[in-house]
Design an enzyme around this catalytic site. Structure first.
Site: not given
Ligand code: PBG
Length: 317
Positions: A112, A187, A240
């Site tokens: 990412c 997600k 997620k």
């Molecule tokens: C990055 C990512 C995030 C999380 C995992 N990968 C943050 C987001 O999307 O803002 C969140 C994981 C967590 O809160 O433990 N894209």
């Protein structure tokens, strides 16, 4: 009368008829690789997320392995923002992965751009939105770099369209046909990521992520996201957050035969921890109950910050 309580009369019967176990190997701890040496710090305080310098990763991995973990997930936190760090073969995650070669643990790494872009978005922002295809090209480069460094499972968490197919092709073309691809298939744009963004230094500086992450209200759209990733070639499906999406985990389990991974995110950990600290709930028992529920819904693996407390014996599976 059906006497269902017959099954619950003794401790032994309760153990005997337990339908769902959570093996230690189902838990995948996540670590945040930072610059420097000798660094091992929990961020934020009691947040369950560990920032580690490269030299500490193998030490922590050995601990996890002793606790029964089979895999770990790595996130990079570069010393300064800049897109060029994302696919840098000498970057923090590449070096951490290289240090784990031969250790026997399965290395998963996040793909990412949010820790690398100056504005904290998961892709390249221009003209009022994150540019999809341009961002995907960067993600594919990042995935190939990680595979070159020895990462076993690349895990795109950006939620751009079409990235699974593009990353799969880039991996194959680069001579990595066996690198697994775990897509964050569904997600949500969730309020439960707050503590993570502190640990990963990735909070968006303007706007929010609702233009690419999903609306938590949408089940049918989530199934379309999952279907797209299955057809683009994902090996593992991630859903997620975990606890707010148990219905999606169960539905995905019914519809597909791919392994399912649920991410018990930072805000879920925070709720358990803070409620435990104030004495409102019994933290170890509540923590265990969440893991069992996620497993019961149909997840094979759970990315979680509870790992260290499990292998320290504080939370019993
Ligand atoms: C990055 C990512 C995030 C999380 C995992 N990968 C943050 C987001 O999307 O803002 C969140 C994981 C967590 O809160 O433990 N894209």
């Amino acid at each position: 009368m059906q006497r269902l309580r017959r099954l619950r009369r003794t401790e032994s019967l309760l153990r005997l008829f337990t339908e769902t176990d959570v093996p230690a190997r189902a838990l995948v701890p996540a670590y945040f690789v930072v610059d420097g040496a000798g660094i091992r710090r929990e961020v934020p305080e009691d947040g369950g997320m560990w920032q580690l310098s490269v030299d500490q990763v193998a030490i922590e991995a050995a601990r996890a392995r002793e606790g029964g973990a089979e895999a770990l997930m790595l996130f990079g936190v570069p010393p300064e923002k800049g897109l060029h760090h994302a696919a840098d073969p000498n970057g923090l995650v590449a070096r951490a992965a290289a240090s784990l070669k031969g250790s026997g643990i399965t290395v998963m790494a996040d793909v990412c751009l949010c820790s690398y872009t100056p504005d904290g978005h998961c892709g390249i922002w221009r003209d009022g939105m994150v540019q999809n295809d341009e961002s995907v090209a960067h993600l594919a480069k990042m995935a190939v770099m990680l595979a070159d460094a020895g990462v076993d499972v690349v895990s795109p968490s950006d939620m751009m369209d079409g990235r699974v197919a593009t990353i799969r092709k880039a991996l194959d073309d680069a001579g990595h046909p066996y690198t697994l691809l775990m897509s964050y298939a569904a997600k949500m744009a969730s309020a439960f990521y707050g503590p993570f963004r502190v640990a990963a230094e990735s909070a968006p500086q303007h706007g929010d992520r609702r233009g690419y992450q999903m609306n938590p209200a949408n089940r049918r759209e989530a199934m379309r996201e999952i279907d797209a990733d299955v057809h683009e070639g994902a090996d593992l499906l991630m859903i997620k957050p975990a606890l707010t999406n148990l219905d999606l985990i169960a539905e995905t389990r019914r519809r597909y035969d791919l392994p399912i991974v649920a991410y018990q995110v930072s805000g879920e950990y925070a709720m358990l921890k803070e409620a435990g600290k104030s004495g409102r709930i019994d933290f170890p028992r509540a923590a265990r109950e969440t893991l069992v529920s996620i497993k019961r819904a149909g997840a094979d693996l759970i990315v979680t910050y509870l790992g260290p407390e499990v292998w320290d014996g504080k939370v019993r599976l």
